[in-house]
Design a protein around this motif. Structure first.
Motif, short mmCIF file in Angstrom:
data_model
loop_
_atom_site.label_atom_id
_atom_site.label_comp_id
_atom_site.label_asym_id
_atom_site.label_seq_id
_atom_site.Cartn_x
_atom_site.Cartn_y
_atom_site.Cartn_z
N ILE A 1 47.74 7.43 20.28
CA ILE A 1 46.74 6.48 19.77
C ILE A 1 45.33 7.08 19.77
N LYS A 2 44.93 7.63 20.93
CA LYS A 2 43.58 8.18 21.06
C LYS A 2 43.64 9.54 21.76
N PRO A 3 44.06 10.57 21.06
CA PRO A 3 44.21 11.90 21.68
C PRO A 3 42.91 12.46 22.25
N LYS A 4 41.75 12.08 21.68
CA LYS A 4 40.48 12.62 22.17
C LYS A 4 40.04 11.99 23.49
N ASN A 5 40.67 10.89 23.85
CA ASN A 5 40.30 10.21 25.10
C ASN A 5 41.13 10.65 26.30
N MET A 6 42.03 11.59 26.10
CA MET A 6 42.87 12.08 27.21
C MET A 6 42.00 12.83 28.21
N THR A 7 42.11 12.48 29.46
CA THR A 7 41.29 13.08 30.51
C THR A 7 41.87 14.40 30.98
N ALA A 8 41.07 15.13 31.75
CA ALA A 8 41.51 16.45 32.22
C ALA A 8 42.66 16.34 33.22
N GLY A 9 42.83 15.19 33.87
CA GLY A 9 43.88 15.04 34.88
C GLY A 9 45.18 14.49 34.33
N SER A 10 45.42 14.63 33.03
CA SER A 10 46.63 14.06 32.43
C SER A 10 47.60 15.15 31.95
N GLY A 11 47.56 16.30 32.62
CA GLY A 11 48.49 17.36 32.27
C GLY A 11 49.88 17.14 32.85
N ILE A 12 50.82 17.98 32.48
CA ILE A 12 52.20 17.88 32.97
C ILE A 12 52.25 18.05 34.49
N SER B 1 50.03 17.18 36.67
CA SER B 1 49.59 15.93 37.29
C SER B 1 50.71 14.89 37.27
N ILE B 2 51.45 14.85 36.17
CA ILE B 2 52.58 13.93 36.09
C ILE B 2 53.60 14.24 37.18
N ILE B 3 53.88 15.51 37.38
CA ILE B 3 54.86 15.92 38.39
C ILE B 3 54.40 15.51 39.78
N ILE B 4 53.12 15.74 40.09
CA ILE B 4 52.59 15.41 41.42
C ILE B 4 52.62 13.91 41.66
N MET B 5 52.09 13.13 40.73
CA MET B 5 52.02 11.68 40.91
C MET B 5 53.40 11.04 40.92
N ALA B 6 54.29 11.54 40.06
CA ALA B 6 55.65 11.00 40.03
C ALA B 6 56.39 11.34 41.31
N GLY B 7 56.20 12.55 41.82
CA GLY B 7 56.84 12.93 43.07
C GLY B 7 56.36 12.09 44.23
N MET B 8 55.06 11.85 44.27
CA MET B 8 54.49 11.00 45.32
C MET B 8 55.08 9.60 45.26
N ALA B 9 55.08 9.00 44.07
CA ALA B 9 55.61 7.64 43.91
C ALA B 9 57.10 7.57 44.23
N ILE C 1 46.26 9.20 48.18
CA ILE C 1 44.98 9.93 48.18
C ILE C 1 45.21 11.42 48.04
N VAL C 2 46.16 11.96 48.81
CA VAL C 2 46.45 13.40 48.75
C VAL C 2 46.93 13.80 47.36
N ALA C 3 47.84 13.00 46.78
CA ALA C 3 48.36 13.31 45.44
C ALA C 3 47.25 13.23 44.40
N SER C 4 46.35 12.26 44.54
CA SER C 4 45.25 12.13 43.59
C SER C 4 44.30 13.31 43.68
N LEU C 5 44.01 13.74 44.91
CA LEU C 5 43.13 14.89 45.10
C LEU C 5 43.76 16.16 44.52
N ALA C 6 45.06 16.33 44.77
CA ALA C 6 45.75 17.51 44.25
C ALA C 6 45.75 17.51 42.73
N SER C 7 45.95 16.34 42.14
CA SER C 7 45.94 16.21 40.69
C SER C 7 44.56 16.54 40.12
N SER C 8 43.51 16.08 40.81
CA SER C 8 42.14 16.35 40.36
C SER C 8 41.81 17.84 40.46
#
Length: 227
Positions: free
Chosen positions: A122-133, A135-143, A176-183
């Motif tokens: 929908i809005k490819p230009k609005n994708m943030t720097a923390g939305s890479g693959i 980051s997905i792996i880290i956040m999904a693993g944490m959850a 918090i740890v996963a968010s920091l690692a993703s950032s």
């Protein structure tokens, strides 16, 4: 034809004095046990399996008969009791924590992949720097591992559980740890850490959900809210 008993043909160790309890039975209860054992034999129960059944029911039977209650009053008709033993559901083997954590991580990765894919479409230009693959792996693993641990924790006896506030504190710390690692990963410029195009996210979503589906089917794993 008698139903073949497919339980493991192994000896059963028990601390219950089966022979001693058998000698204490009243005439009616002795007849009840005789009929029960005959039915078990017809269903090809071994001596060891039969003694395991007796070790399970005799203490309660003897205790009840001291209060004047026959076996039929506490267990019901012998045919009903035998059927409940023979057709008892097999205990479900609990999957290891790492496997349930991996399974739920794949599930969350598919969700994140779908969400990011829609956003990138929908809005490819609005994708943030923390939305890479990565980051997905880290956040999904944490959850995934947090939910897996919660499911295990919630099924434990309340007296053996860790304190609820400890579980909540641990969950917040993990987020918090996963968010920091993703950032931190977002600072690194690479195909895995940078935002990508929507078809890549779509592939991640499909592959991860497919792996999640296969694991659940292969190992009969619990769902996200198995508690």
């Amino acid at each position: 034809m008698a139903k073949k008993n497919d339980e493991p043909q192994t000896a059963v160790e028990t601390t219950v004095d089966v022979d001693g309890l058998l000698s204490e039975l009243t005439k009616k209860n002795d007849e009840y046990v005789f009929k029960l054992r005959r039915i078990l034999k017809e269903h090809q129960y071994t001596d060891a399996q039969e003694r395991k059944v007796l070790a399970d029911i005799l203490p309660e039977m003897v205790e009840a008969q001291r209060a004047g209650k026959p076996a039929t009053q506490i267990f019901g008709p012998v045919t009903v009791k035998a059927d409940s033993i023979i057709n008892a559901p097999k205990p479900v083997k609990q999957a290891p924590y790492w496997l349930t954590g991996l399974d739920l991580s794949l599930f969350f990765a598919s969700i994140f992949g779908l969400m990011y894919g829609i956003m990138a479409f929908i809005k490819p230009k609005n994708m943030t720097a923390g939305s890479g693959i990565a980051s997905i792996i880290i956040m999904a693993g944490m959850a995934g591992f947090i939910f897996s641990y919660y499911n295990i924790w919630s099924r434990r006896d309340k007296k053996k559980r860790a304190k609820t506030w400890l579980i909540m504190l641990g969950g917040v710390a993990a987020i918090i740890v996963a968010s920091l690692a993703s950032s931190l990963l977002a600072v690194i410029k690479s195909p895995l850490t940078s935002p990508t195009v929507w078809p890549v996210y779509a592939v991640v979503a499909v592959v991860c959900y497919g792996a999640h589906w296969l694991l659940k089917r292969q190992y009969n794993l619990p769902g996200i809210m198995a508690a």
